[in-house]
Scaffold this motif. Structure first.
Motif, short mmCIF file in Angstrom:
data_model
loop_
_atom_site.label_atom_id
_atom_site.label_comp_id
_atom_site.label_asym_id
_atom_site.label_seq_id
_atom_site.Cartn_x
_atom_site.Cartn_y
_atom_site.Cartn_z
N PHE A 63 0.94 -1.26 0.00
CA PHE A 63 -0.16 -0.10 -0.04
C PHE A 63 1.01 1.17 0.15
O PHE A 63 0.35 2.41 0.07
N ARG A 64 2.25 0.99 0.09
CA ARG A 64 3.15 2.32 -0.04
C ARG A 64 2.86 3.17 -0.79
O ARG A 64 3.13 4.44 -0.73
N GLY A 65 2.47 3.00 -2.23
CA GLY A 65 2.47 3.73 -3.20
C GLY A 65 1.16 4.41 -3.28
O GLY A 65 0.90 5.43 -4.03
N ASP A 66 0.28 4.07 -2.21
CA ASP A 66 -1.03 4.85 -2.17
C ASP A 66 -1.05 6.05 -1.45
O ASP A 66 -1.83 6.76 -1.34
N VAL A 67 -0.14 6.13 -0.71
CA VAL A 67 0.19 7.10 0.24
C VAL A 67 1.46 8.09 0.15
O VAL A 67 2.44 7.34 -0.08
N GLU A 68 1.61 9.30 0.34
CA GLU A 68 2.83 9.91 0.22
C GLU A 68 3.54 10.07 1.50
O GLU A 68 4.63 10.20 1.70
N PHE A 94 -7.07 -6.67 2.94
CA PHE A 94 -6.98 -5.64 4.14
C PHE A 94 -7.59 -4.40 3.37
O PHE A 94 -7.62 -3.98 2.44
N TRP A 95 -7.87 -3.54 4.45
CA TRP A 95 -8.44 -2.05 4.39
C TRP A 95 -8.09 -1.31 5.69
O TRP A 95 -8.22 -1.90 6.80
N GLN A 96 -7.64 -0.19 5.60
CA GLN A 96 -7.09 0.50 6.62
C GLN A 96 -7.17 2.16 6.50
O GLN A 96 -7.31 2.57 5.15
N VAL A 97 -6.91 3.03 7.35
CA VAL A 97 -6.65 4.29 7.18
C VAL A 97 -5.13 4.69 7.13
O VAL A 97 -4.55 3.73 7.73
N GLY A 98 -4.84 5.59 6.54
CA GLY A 98 -3.48 6.25 6.75
C GLY A 98 -3.21 7.08 7.70
O GLY A 98 -4.21 7.27 8.84
N GLU A 99 -2.40 8.07 8.00
CA GLU A 99 -2.20 8.95 8.98
C GLU A 99 -3.08 10.06 9.37
O GLU A 99 -3.31 10.88 10.02
N GLU A 100 -4.02 10.23 8.19
CA GLU A 100 -4.97 11.21 8.17
C GLU A 100 -6.34 10.61 9.12
O GLU A 100 -6.93 11.41 9.30
N GLY A 101 -6.52 9.42 9.05
CA GLY A 101 -7.42 8.80 9.86
C GLY A 101 -8.87 8.75 9.08
O GLY A 101 -9.88 8.77 9.54
#
Length: 194
Positions: A63-68, A94-101
């Motif tokens: 998922f690393r390419g999904d977020v900056e 899998f599914w989750q939030v990033g650092e923005e929540g």
């Protein structure tokens, strides 16, 4: 200097006989003893999927390419039966939030599925999820053995201040988390009943 191998109470026989009467030669290698999950390990608890699940996710192991931004996290582990046998080919979604929540509800950012290998092993390169109102850090997952029932559950991080405040938190779903040079590594074994 000879390297001693630890003895195992539950050792498995070599995969094939050696040509030296049971001893290995410099050119031969024994098959490593597989990781043992003892009989009687309770199944991973079922949890609700929540309102943010989306079917038909793309197949991906990162998922690393999904977020900056975000702290790198490597999730990894196995899928086994209650008797400790690997569940090769199990589907993990899998599914989750990033650092923005915030969950991506229009696309498939921080969402995806993969299949465990023949030994039941899986790995997901992602980022540490944020806390958001009412929830501690967690990652959602659905696990389905070939021709079997779907287990829906969540994975949690130990030592989080909000674990005891989250009504969904299950200590049985705590991952084994370690800091690495690149970020974090978290291990979990899914134990399937039946």
């Amino acid at each position: 200097m000879d390297e001693k191998r630890p003895e195992s109470v539950l050792s498995s026989p070599p995969a094939a006989a050696t040509s030296s009467g049971g001893r290995t030669t410099a050119d031969e290698k024994l098959t490593p003893t597989p990781e043992c999950i003892c009989r009687g390990t309770p199944p991973t608890p079922e949890q609700n999927e929540g309102p943010y699940y989306k079917p038909y996710t793309p197949k991906k192991t990162s998922f690393r390419g999904d977020v900056e931004n975000g702290t790198p996290l490597v999730l990894h582990g196995r899928v086994v039966t209650v008797d400790g046998f690997p569940v090769g080919g199990a589907l993990l979604d899998f599914w989750q939030v990033g650092e923005e929540g915030v969950y991506d509800e229009t696309g498939f950012r921080l969402r995806g599925h993969q299949f465990a290998d023949a030994d039941g092993r899986w790995r997901l390169d992602t980022v540490v999820p944020a806390e958001y109102p009412g929830r501690t850090r967690h990652v959602h997952v659905k696990v389905q053995p070939p021709d079997g029932e779907v287990l829906t559950t969540m994975l949690y991080f130990p030592g989080e201040r909000r674990n005891h405040l989250d009504k969904h938190f299950r200590p049985e779903c705590l991952m084994d988390v370690h800091k690495t040079a690149e970020g974090w590594s978290a291990a979990f074994t899914f134990v399937l009943d039946g």
